[in-house]
Scaffold this active site. Structure first.
Site: not given
Ligand SMILES: [Zn+2]
Ligand SMILES: [Zn+2]
Length: 395
Positions: A102, A107, A246, A302, A375
């Site tokens: 995440h 989350d 690549h 988007y 947090e």
């Protein structure tokens, strides 16, 4: 005006919100595969007394909470998917799924929205209107169209019809405990380009007998930046990034082909069109110059995420009322979001919550394996979502 003290309410359930965030963080799921996350979300909503519909447009979950008086229908959206990235954090709640992390903070979005749902469910008696909680899959899968459109097509904005829609993203570029938003375009339109350079391989010691696609790729990567620096208005935001190159198998073989893949970001339609037409033109010209062939594919990603100005002004005032936080007006960000599809259907606002905190080592950017969330900000996010739904819900 509200008598509910939303931040106090969020502080009361802060430990639980952090616990949810850690549980989801430890068990990340990639785009369109968010099954366990969705099951957890639905169970948690039902535990709160919120009706929950599952499998809405894939793995999406829609929670519906009816207030006690008539009012507007408000949708709050959180995305649920993680990224294909290993997590080296060593945290006790680090990802248990190897190669998946995440790293964009979805989350925390799930945890904050469940926190808001808990606050609003507790105060259902004082709530006007209806709140819909949209837990969406696959925001990160722009190349597959994202998860917003399937959710809208499955009727997430209907029955009852949503009047206002809001979304929140945690973001490492803004300081902890600050909200950031702007009226009008807040995030860019994205597009993906793929350029296949068709050369002719041979021995590394004899380049003259080959058409070296690696050399052509090097010229082309540089030439594409000429669009940004020389061909667009310097005051108009735009980014062209070649992010994947690549070619080749070993040191002395000139390969046949090279594949370049990249992203483009713009915030207005005219610039998007110009970049979309210039990339193939320049790619073909550079390849032709050195005798190589060229195939170009461009996919629209988007659209621009456009905040409704009046709604955003009102949200900004609400955010400013949350103690201990700052609200910043910011220039458009060149990230892109499928929340843009919700805003094309319904007025609303997308805003950010900062999580940068140097003292706690929360400095790694979103989408990096060093991304780390402070947090302590989750309670502000949960309080803000509940406050917005409550305020816009009552007529
Ligand atoms: Zn992301
Ligand atoms: Zn994200």
């Amino acid at each position: 005006m509200s008598t509910i003290r939303f931040l106090d309410e969020a502080e009361e359930i802060e430990d639980h919100v952090i616990e949810i965030r850690r549980l989801i963080h430890a068990n990340p799921e990639l785009s369109f595969q968010e099954r366990e996350t969705a099951d957890f979300v639905a169970a948690e909503l039902r535990r709160l007394g919120v009706k929950a519909k599952t499998k809405v447009g894939g793995t999406g979950v829609v929670g519906i909470l009816e207030g006690s008086t008539p009012g507007h229908v408000i949708a709050l959206r959180a995305d649920m998917d993680a990224l294909p990235l290993p997590e080296p954090s060593g945290l006790e709640f680090a990802s248990k799924t190897s190669g998946v992390m995440h790293a964009c903070g979805h989350d925390t979005h799930v945890a904050m929205l469940l926190g808001a749902a808990a606050i609003l469910a507790k105060h259902r008696e004082e709530l006007g209107g209806t709140v819909k909680f949209l837990f969406q899959s696959a925001e990160e899968a722009a190349e597959k169209g994202g998860g917003a459109i399937p959710m809208i097509e499955a009727g997430a904005l209907e029955k009852p019809k949503v009047d206002y829609v809001f979304g929140l993203h945690i973001f490492a570029n803004f300081p902890s405990r600050s909200f950031a938003l702007r009226p009008g375009p807040v995030m860019a339109a994205s597009g993906v380009f793929r350029i296949r350079i068709l050369g002719r391989g041979g021995h590394g010691s004899a380049p003259h007998q080959t058409i070296d696609p690696v050399f052509v790729a090097a010229q082309l990567i540089t030439a594409l930046q000429g669009i940004r620096s020389r061909m667009l208005d310097p005051l108009q935001p735009a980014v062209i990034s070649v992010c994947s190159v690549h070619s080749g198998t070993r040191n002395n073989i000139i390969p046949d082909e090279a594949l370049l893949e990249g992203t483009m970001r713009t915030v207005d339609e005219a610039t998007r069109k110009k970049v979309t037409s210039l990339i193939p033109k320049i790619a073909k010209a550079v390849c032709r110059t050195f005798g190589a062939g060229c195939e170009v594919e461009i996919e629209k990603g988007y659209p621009v995420t456009r905040n409704d100005p009046a709604v955003t002004a009102r949200v900004s005032e609400l955010l400013k009322s949350i103690p201990g936080t700052k609200t910043l007006e910011v220039p458009p960000l060149l990230v892109a979001e499928d929340f843009s599809f919700f805003l094309r259907k319904t007025p609303g606002t997308y805003y950010f919550l900062g999580t940068r905190n140097e003292e706690k080592g929360c400095v790694g950017p979103n989408h990096s394996s060093r991304f780390k969330v402070d947090e302590d900000v989750l309670k502000y996010g949960a309080a803000s979502l509940a406050l917005i739904a409550y305020s816009f819900g009552s007529k």
